[in-house]
Motif scaffolding. Structure first.
Motif, PDB file in Angstrom:
ATOM      1  N   GLU A 121       0.863  -1.102  -0.015  1.00 10.73           N
ATOM      2  CA  GLU A 121       0.119  -0.082  -0.012  1.00 10.73           C
ATOM      3  C   GLU A 121       1.091   1.301   0.002  1.00 10.73           C
ATOM      4  OE1 GLU A 121      -3.065   0.392  -0.152  1.00 10.73           O
ATOM      5  OE2 GLU A 121      -3.566  -1.922  -0.348  1.00 10.73           O
ATOM      6  N   THR A 150      -0.004   3.625  -2.330  1.00  8.35           N
ATOM      7  CA  THR A 150      -0.811   4.757  -3.399  1.00  8.35           C
ATOM      8  C   THR A 150      -0.650   6.152  -2.706  1.00  8.35           C
ATOM      9  OG1 THR A 150      -2.161   2.861  -3.888  1.00  8.35           O
ATOM     10  CG2 THR A 150      -3.007   5.347  -4.551  1.00  8.35           C
ATOM     11  N   GLU A 151      -0.628   6.265  -1.614  1.00  6.46           N
ATOM     12  CA  GLU A 151      -0.919   7.596  -1.072  1.00  6.46           C
ATOM     13  C   GLU A 151       0.171   8.468  -1.186  1.00  6.46           C
ATOM     14  OE1 GLU A 151      -2.788  11.028   0.727  1.00  6.46           O
ATOM     15  OE2 GLU A 151      -3.667   9.147   0.256  1.00  6.46           O
ATOM     16  N   LYS A 209       0.674   9.282  -4.936  1.00  3.92           N
ATOM     17  CA  LYS A 209       0.036  10.626  -5.574  1.00  3.92           C
ATOM     18  C   LYS A 209       0.854  11.586  -5.451  1.00  3.92           C
ATOM     19  CE  LYS A 209      -4.542   8.753  -4.735  1.00  3.92           C
ATOM     20  NZ  LYS A 209      -5.776   8.674  -4.178  1.00  3.92           N
ATOM     21  N   THR A 224       1.044   8.181  -9.901  1.00  2.00           N
ATOM     22  CA  THR A 224      -0.078   7.418 -10.443  1.00  2.00           C
ATOM     23  C   THR A 224      -0.385   7.760 -11.770  1.00  2.00           C
ATOM     24  OG1 THR A 224      -1.508   9.494  -9.726  1.00  2.00           O
ATOM     25  CG2 THR A 224      -1.137   7.771  -8.274  1.00  2.00           C
ATOM     26  N   VAL A 244       1.851   3.522  -9.442  1.00  2.52           N
ATOM     27  CA  VAL A 244       1.119   2.720  -8.978  1.00  2.52           C
ATOM     28  C   VAL A 244      -0.469   3.272  -9.417  1.00  2.52           C
ATOM     29  CG1 VAL A 244       2.423   2.390  -6.617  1.00  2.52           C
ATOM     30  CG2 VAL A 244       0.572   4.288  -7.125  1.00  2.52           C
ATOM     31  N   PRO A 245      -1.471   1.929  -9.736  1.00  2.00           N
ATOM     32  CA  PRO A 245      -1.011   0.698  -9.233  1.00  2.00           C
ATOM     33  C   PRO A 245       0.182  -0.199  -9.947  1.00  2.00           C
ATOM     34  CG  PRO A 245      -3.092   0.676 -10.083  1.00  2.00           C
ATOM     35  CD  PRO A 245      -2.511   2.168  -9.967  1.00  2.00           C
TER      36      PRO A 245
END
Length: 1557
Positions: free
Chosen positions: A724, A726-727, A730, A735, A806-807
């Protein structure tokens, strides 16, 4: 002279004798003329004789010739003999010409010449030796032989003469052809040339006719001589007409005679040459050959034809051989009915093969063409036996020698068309392609009845020119026939053929090289157990020897895949050698801070280059990898290639990257096979690669594996497929959306930079990239064709594309094993050390050290950013690094220092679209994941963590949210340090409360903090005011925006309404958290702040009014918000006294006063307000003590309840008061005692509610509006391996850790009969939903937990557990305690109102022992990952924007606070936007509606009364007017005299009554 009369007389008699009766008249008519002619002839004959001058004799000869042409002469011999000497070569041409003219006329004048005469004339012709007179000689011979038809008297000599003349005439004609005429003799030359051509034609015709009509009289030598000369002329001449004449002669000779065997070779050569070189003679020569082959010498002729082909005779011209091949093929393919000799297939193939003895390219080309024609004939092909197939295959094999003369670009492909200007070598390649294509078709259709191996060997010989499909055919043949397997005696040699011809050969296509590698991979699968060592030593290692120089990405990928397949099962020695190959390819140059000890004990037995030597070697090899160098982290795109092996996956953009992927695959394969020692060795190689300053992609590939390593509760290693990150991704623009946006920005930036003369910024590290047929972007998604022309700014954009986004579609090159490796652990247990074990300790501390070094001083942004984005999830697996606290402390100190100083690695080169504040976001997230390790911290170190978060609150706006989340976890995990710095924290929150995107997290933090009084136990009044000020500041900010944009969609959005609601919740929760004696001093301050935040000045906002009401309620009391049921009846004696009740709406209150007529003034006052309901008893002071009365009634009620409900409910029992009769007071009296006179104070007058049904319904509805906030939270347990809704809901219990978690959520309550608790739909009568439930509450909030494991399960009646689903499916928020080992998804238990799922997962995977066994660890040493899964339309709320690690000790409280906030948002969200109305606001609205209705009723009553008064006055005035009118009428009637009847009628008619209408 005496003889002349006789001669003329004879001539005359001869003429007469020849005359016919029909011409008699003519003769008679010309009698006189004939007489004169006769006299002339005599005279001319006399003149012709010797003795006269040459001119006279010549004139006489001409005159006699004319006469002889006209008249029949009896004896021409006499005339010829008289003038014969004129032909002597000493005479001038005129005389010789006259003599031959005379001879010709003499011959033509006689029908039959005697043999003597013929011989005489022939000898004269034969013996004449003047070349200039040849034409006359030829005419004379033609006349004598009648154009070859009559050779009487000179049969023995004519052949020789004709043979000689053929040569002479040809030479003369040929010489004339070769000598260009001069300008002066152009006309004469043309005439002479024509005459010579005619002479040659005439001689040929004479010879042809001679053999045609007189073949029998010719001797064989004569025929031989003639034919020999004809053949000689045919070979020498370049004139088509000569060839035609020669062919005509031959054809005639064959048809009317025979060809001497000695002449067959020459004749055959002429036929073949003419057949090839002169198109129009094709059928003619074929007919001649056919006639020859049908003759008695057909066998000799056929052999002669074959000899022309094989060259056993004289050396033949290529055209002759080609013609012979064409004719031979035609004979070979001729039908039986044509009568030609039958040629067997063996003879034909042998003949074709013999033609190649000349080693001529053109001959070979022709042979191939005819072989191709033969292969087109299925009937002929079917006749070729297995043994005979060796000949045509040998022909093809020999023909391949000439391919050396063919340009390398020319391929052997069927169907190629010769182009103008193509060389014979190119044409040969084209024909060879056709032949090979036909053989291939037969091979594939299994109709090639020959040695297929020889055919494949042929293809191998020309492999570099074969198309891809044919090369694949060869490799498929090797595969299907197992030629590379040990059952073939030459299997090693065959493997070498595959390697040398189809892999290492320069210029070989990618797909062929890949197919060769797949073949070798299949071989390895078979030989690995027995012949594995031989295969590696003799085949694989030589193949891989130059792998580091390879430029084809796809080939590198498959070669490395084969390497991986071999390495994971090879011997220890070969594993080490293959690992060394990978290290060379990876080119990892160990930096000064890379992990040491790269070579494990497994590989030290093999001699390998020192790191410095290896680095130098890689530098030179990588320099030749591509013509276009690129930086390490931004290189050109990879080759597309075709299909690749599944074990490695998509090709890399660089050789080091592909090598890194191979290391990863080896690790995963070994991990799956429990090869712990090899895993440990590969792990060290990967750590060293990541720690180097080499190729960015290689480092990143290795890091993608290292960062996914996890351990379970048993410390066994496994790999998580996803992380995890993703945050943070970004924030780093990693992304798909942000990457595309950045690409567009870079395009524009590139245009500007190109115009300004800038060049792309380079990033450290690097190697040269591999080229191929196409290019693939680093992310694996964007392709850029090779050779494409792009603008400079687009090229710059592609160069700047990130290596990771990501993903991640394929973060690992192959799937990781789902199970843990039992023998690869992070620490050994005591039992392992005592008994010995196969377990190997994974040196994770080296990875941790390397990761810390990267964060401290790396320069490669791609590697640094990926680590920052993904390291936190790995740190969440606390057991992985739990034994390496010193390195953890070093990492924590580094991060705290970077946050405090705002520093990043000095050499780090960030892209233009990333700022330092973005990097700090990732640093904060990483520090948050390190909170679980605080157990090993000192108090000072915990303080450093808190201070680091505090610095991030204000220093960078973007980090504020993440720092808030970190502080929220610290409040649970590090309470002492949090308490120390909490005042400073709240002070900083007041500075960022209005910042975009931060307000929601600030208020959530404060709302949760209000329920942890132990943290703010040291708060001063200023600290509390600061907290209240934060909430008030946001309320004022939000209302200001509303004033400015009252209809704005942003104002009405669910998130904004939620944040505003949270601001009021903070005020409520913190006010109630105050001690009772401290509350009054904040009331005025808070009220003033609320009034200042009103949207309008005319009235108080509903929320403000409700909150002010709450302040008044709890400022001096901690009473409950809701009063009990009415109890006055229980105090009235015997229940006979009358109870009077009245209700008023007074301001924002509804006041009900109930008095009894027999209790001495005992009254019950119920005050209903927005924030709650209060109930009071009062009694006027008239001598009776209310305390005694209540005590007496309490005692009687207790006794009664014990009898009715049992001892446990006695405390809540109610009964009527058995008091005696007391004074009575009206309700209005009590009201006046409690309220201010409306005339004195500026307050609204109390409005009395009528005692009707509507008022009672309004009051009843108001009482049903809750005074506290309710929340219902679902709790779901997911057991090991459970993935479906039915099996999950069927759980009736859970693990020990689950039970501990649930037990900490609240208190356990009995559901049956409970009334005062909100159960969220749970049955409270029949235990349908279970007997017990967990419940939590405070003054203003109640939470009921719907635990599915506590609800009844009846799978026989309800297999889908729909009774449980009806609760869980309707809960806004569900908590999922997931021990399934599978990531949770919102779709597992779908529901219309399931907006959020809080997912709890153990930080390490558990087995049965750890799940249900006894707990041997302390609560603060057991950790859980807590995530928040949101539906797509839910924004980021709560601290769970990223995964948080929470200890078991704090888990329940932390999750309860998260769920409470989440449930509040879901209520707001469920409204679909617009203003959120709380329960208090709803009660306030209801009060105002009641007041408005009463005011309307009061106004309506007043209006009705006024209207009634007005109507009454109007009626009174009307009656008075009518009375006055009647009086006037009466007075008028008294004074009237009606008179008679007529007068009375007139008066009536004249009266006007309209005024009375």
């Amino acid at each position: 002279m005496s003889g002349q009369p006789k001669l003329f007389g004879a001539l005359r008699s001869f003429v007469q004798a020849r005359s016919t009766p029909q011409t008699a008249v003519a003769h008679d008519a010309a009698h006189s003329h004939d007489a004169r002619t006769s006299l002339d002839q005599d005279a001319l004959l006399q003149q012709l004789r010797p003795g006269h001058t040459l001119d006279e004799r010549t004139s006489a000869a001409l005159g006699l010739a004319k006469i002889t042409q006209t008249y029949a002469v009896p004896s021409v011999t006499e005339i010829w003999l008289a003038g014969k000497d004129l032909a002597d070569k000493s005479n001038p041409p005129k005389a010789r010409k006259a003599a031959f003219y005379l001879m010709i006329t003499c011959i033509n004048s006689q029908t039959e010449l005697s043999s003597v005469d013929r011989l005489l004339f022939f000898q004269a012709i034969q013996e004449h030796d003047v070349p200039e007179d040849f034409g006359m000689q030829l005419k004379a011979l033609t006349a004598l032989t009648k154009n070859g038809r009559d050779l009487t008297s000179f049969e023995q000599s004519i052949g020789t003469l004709l043979a000689t003349w053929l040569i002479q005439t040809y030479r003369a004609a040929d010489k004339r052809r070769q000598d260009p005429p001069s300008k002066d003799k152009a006309t004469a030359g043309t005439s002479t040339e024509q005459s010579q051509e005619d002479e040659l034609t005439a001689v040929f015709q004479s010879a042809t006719n001679a053999v045609k009509f007189n073949f029998a009289i010719f001797s064989e030598n004569d025929i031989y001589a003639l034919l020999y000369n004809v053949v000689s002329i045919s070979k020498r001449t370049g004139t088509r007409s000569d060839i035609a004449l020669a062919l005509e002669f031959m054809d005639t000779l064959i048809c009317y005679g025979t060809i001497p065997v000695k002449n067959l070779s020459g004749v055959m050569e002429v036929l073949c040459s003419a057949h090839e070189t002169i198109t129009e003679f094709g059928e003619r020569t074929w007919r001649i050959l056919g006639n020859l082959l049908k003759s008695h010498i057909s066998h000799s002729a056929l052999e002669t034809l074959r000899s022309v082909i094989d060259g056993t005779g004289n050396e033949q011209h290529i055209n002759t051989v080609k013609g012979a091949l064409r004719l031979f093929t035609r004979v070979f393919r001729a039908k039986e009915e044509e009568g030609l000799p039958v040629i067997g297939v063996e003879m034909a193939m042998t003949t074709y093969r013999s033609a190649l003895n000349k080693r001529s390219l053109r001959t070979c080309l022709e042979v191939l063409r005819h072989l191709s024609q033969v292969l087109d004939d299925k009937a002929l092909v079917g006749q070729i036996t297995y043994e005979e197939w060796t000949v045509p295959l040998e022909i093809l094999y020999i023909s391949t020698r000439y391919l050396e003369e063919v340009p390398s670009a020319v391929m052997i492909i069927p169907g190629q068309v010769d182009a103008p200007g193509d060389s014979h070598a190119v044409k040969l390649a084209h024909v060879l392609g056709d032949v090979v294509g036909k053989l291939r078709k037969m091979y594939e259709e299994h109709t090639l009845n020959g040695p297929e191996g020889d055919f494949v060997d042929l293809l191998v010989r020309v492999h570099e020119r074969l198309p891809v499909d044919m090369q694949e055919l060869v490799l498929e043949h090797y595969s299907v026939n197992h030629l590379c397997l040990p059952n073939s005696p030459d299997w090693v040699a065959n493997c070498e053929v595959v390697v040398n011809s189809f892999y290492t050969h320069p210029g070989k296509r990618t797909e062929i090289r890949q197919r060769a590698l797949r073949l070798l991979s299949d071989v390895w699968d078979v030989v690995q157990d027995v012949y594995g060592d031989s295969f590696v030593d003799e085949v694989l290692l030589p193949l891989l020897d130059t792998l580091e120089k390879e430029k084809d990405a796809a080939v590198v990928t498959d070669a490395l895949a084969l390497l991986v397949d071999v390495a994971v099962v090879a011997s220890v020695e070969h594993f080490a050698k293959l690992s060394a190959v990978l290290r060379r390819c990876a080119g990892s140059r160990m930096s000064q801070y890379a992990s040491t000890g790269m070579t494990s004990s497994l590989t030290r037995s093999v001699t390998a280059p020192e790191p410095s030597t290896l680095s130098r070697h890689m530098s030179s090899s990588l320099a030749s990898l591509s013509e276009h160098p690129s930086r390490g982290s931004e290189r050109t795109h990879e080759s597309e290639g075709s299909s690749h092996m599944d074990t490695v996956g998509v090709p890399s953009a660089s050789l080091p990257g592909a090598a890194a992927k191979s290391f990863v695959c080896m690790f995963l394969r070994c991990l799956k096979d429990n090869e712990a020692k090899r895993c440990a060795a590969i792990f060290e190689d990967l750590v060293g690669l990541v720690g180097s300053d080499g190729d960015s992609e290689a480092r990143l590939v290795a890091m993608k594996l290292l960062i996914r390593i996890r351990v379970d509760m048993s410390r066994q290693t496994w790999i998580t497929p996803t992380i995890e990150n993703t945050e943070v991704a970004k924030v780093f623009n990693r992304t798909p959306k942000t990457a595309v946006e950045h690409e567009g920005e870079q395009n524009m930036l590139g245009s500007r930079m190109h115009g300004e003369g800038h060049t792309p910024r380079k990033v450290s590290g690097g190697s040269d990239s591999m080229s191929g047929s196409g290019m693939l972007s680093r992310g694996g998604s964007l392709r850029r064709p090779a050779g494409s022309r792009l603008t400079e700014h687009l090229a710059l954009s592609l160069e700047s594309l990130p290596l990771w986004v990501v993903p991640e579609s394929d973060p690992l090159p192959m799937e990781s094993p789902e199970t843990s490796c039992a023998y690869l652990v992070t620490e050994l247990g005591e039992e392992d050390a005592e008994t010995g074990t196969r377990k190997v300790v994974l040196p994770v501390v080296k990875w941790l050290r390397t990761a810390t070094n990267i964060l401290e001083r790396d320069s490669d942004w791609e590697v640094y950013s990926y680590l920052v984005a993904g390291f936190a999830p790995q740190l969440n697996n606390t057991l992985l690094f739990w034994k390496h606290i010193p390195e953890i402390q070093r990492l924590r100190g580094l991060i705290c220092n970077q946050l405090s100083n705002g520093s990043t690695p000095s050499r780090l080169q960030m892209p233009n679209n990333v700022r330092k504040t973005d990097v700090m976001v990732g640093i904060v997230v990483t520090l948050t994941s390190m909170i679980p390790y605080h157990k090993h911290n000192s108090k000072q170190q915990d303080d450093e963590v808190i201070q680091a978060f505090q610095n991030g609150l204000l220093k960078w706006q973007r980090t504020a949210k993440y720092c808030m989340h970190g502080l929220a976890v610290c409040c649970h995990e590090m309470p002492l340090s949090s308490t120390r710095f909490l005042a400073q924290t709240t002070g900083r929150l007041s500075q960022i409360i209005t910042a975009a995107g931060v307000s929601v997290h600030v208020l959530e933090f404060l709302y949760a903090l209000a329920r942890a009084p132990h943290l703010y136990v040291n708060f001063t009044e200023a600290d509390h005011r600061r907290v209240f000020g934060v909430a008030l500041q946001y309320i004022q900010h939000a209302n200001t925006i509303t004033k400015q944009n009252p209809n704005s969609e942003a104002t009405a959005s669910a998130l904004n309404q939620y944040v505003l609601t949270q601001a009021y919740n903070v005020l409520s929760a913190w006010f109630l958290s105050l001690k009772l004696y401290e509350r009054p001093k904040y009331v005025q301050w808070i009220t003033r702040g609320l009034l200042a935040s009103n949207v309008t000045k005319d009235s108080i906002d509903e929320r403000n009014a409700a909150l002010i009401d709450m302040l008044g309620r709890f400022a001096y009391s901690n009473s409950e918000l809701k009063a009990g049921p009415a109890t006055l009846e229980k105090y009235v004696q015997g229940g006979t006294a009358q109870i009077n009740s009245k209700t008023w709406v007074h301001g924002n209150s509804v006041i009900t006063i109930r008095t009894s007529s027999g209790t001495g003034g005992l009254s019950e006052i119920v005050v209903r307000k927005p924030s709650g309901t209060a109930s009071f008893f009062c009694k006027p002071n008239v001598g009776a003590d209310i305390t005694d009365l209540l005590a007496e009634t309490e005692e009687s009620l207790t006794a009664k309840n014990e009898a009715e409900h049992g001892q446990e409910d006695a405390a809540t029992g109610k009964a009527h008061d058995p008091l005696g009769e007391l004074s009575t007071f009206l309700p209005s009296y009590v009201l006046l005692q409690l309220t201010v006179n409306p005339e004195i104070a500026d307050q609204p007058r109390p409005l009395l509610m009528p005692d009707d049904d509507a008022s009672q319904r309004a009051t009843s509805v108001f009482d049903r509006i809750p005074v506290v906030d309710f929340a219902k939270i679902g709790i779901v347990y997911v057991g090991p391996g459970q993935t479906t809704e039915a099996e999950i809901l069927a759980n009736t219990t859970g693990s020990r850790r689950y039970l501990d978690f649930v037990d900490g959520l609240g208190k356990l309550i009995r559901l049956k009969g409970i009334k005062e608790v909100y159960t969220g739909g749970l049955d409270t009568e029949n235990d349908i939903d279970g007997e017990y439930a967990y419940f939590w509450n405070d003054k203003i909030t109640q939470i009921i937990f719907h635990c599915t494991s506590m609800m009844p399960t009846a799978l026989d009646r309800d297999p889908q557990c729909t009774l449980k689903k009806r609760h869980i499916g309707n809960d806004f928020v569900n908590v999922v305690f997931n021990e399934s080992g599978v990531p949770w998804s919102l779709d597992v238990i779908p529901g219309q109102f399931n907006f959020l799922n809080v997912v709890i997962t153990p930080d390490a995977r558990t087995d049965f022992t750890h799940r249900y066994g006894a707990d041997t660890e302390e609560a603060d040493s057991r950790f859980f990952q807590v995530d928040l899964l949101r539906r797509g339309d839910i924004p980021e709320i709560s601290p769970l924007c990223q995964t948080k690690i929470v200890s078991a000790k704090s888990l329940s409280a932390f999750v309860r606070h998260v769920c409470l906030n989440a449930n509040i948002y879901c209520h707001v969200h469920n409204l679909g936007g617009g203003e959120f109305v709380s329960n208090w606001c709803e009660r306030l609205r209801h009060i105002r509606r009641m007041r408005d209705r009463l005011e309307q009723q009061h106004a309506a009553a007043q209006a009705a009364a006024a209207q009634a008064n007005a109507a009454q006055a109007k009626e009174h005035a009307r009656e008075q007017a009518a009375a006055r009118l009647r009086a006037e009428q009466r007075r008028a009637l008294v004074d009237v005299d009606f008179g008679d009847e007529n007068s009375l009628s007139a008066i009536v008619e004249s009266m006007d009554f309209t005024r009375f209408a």
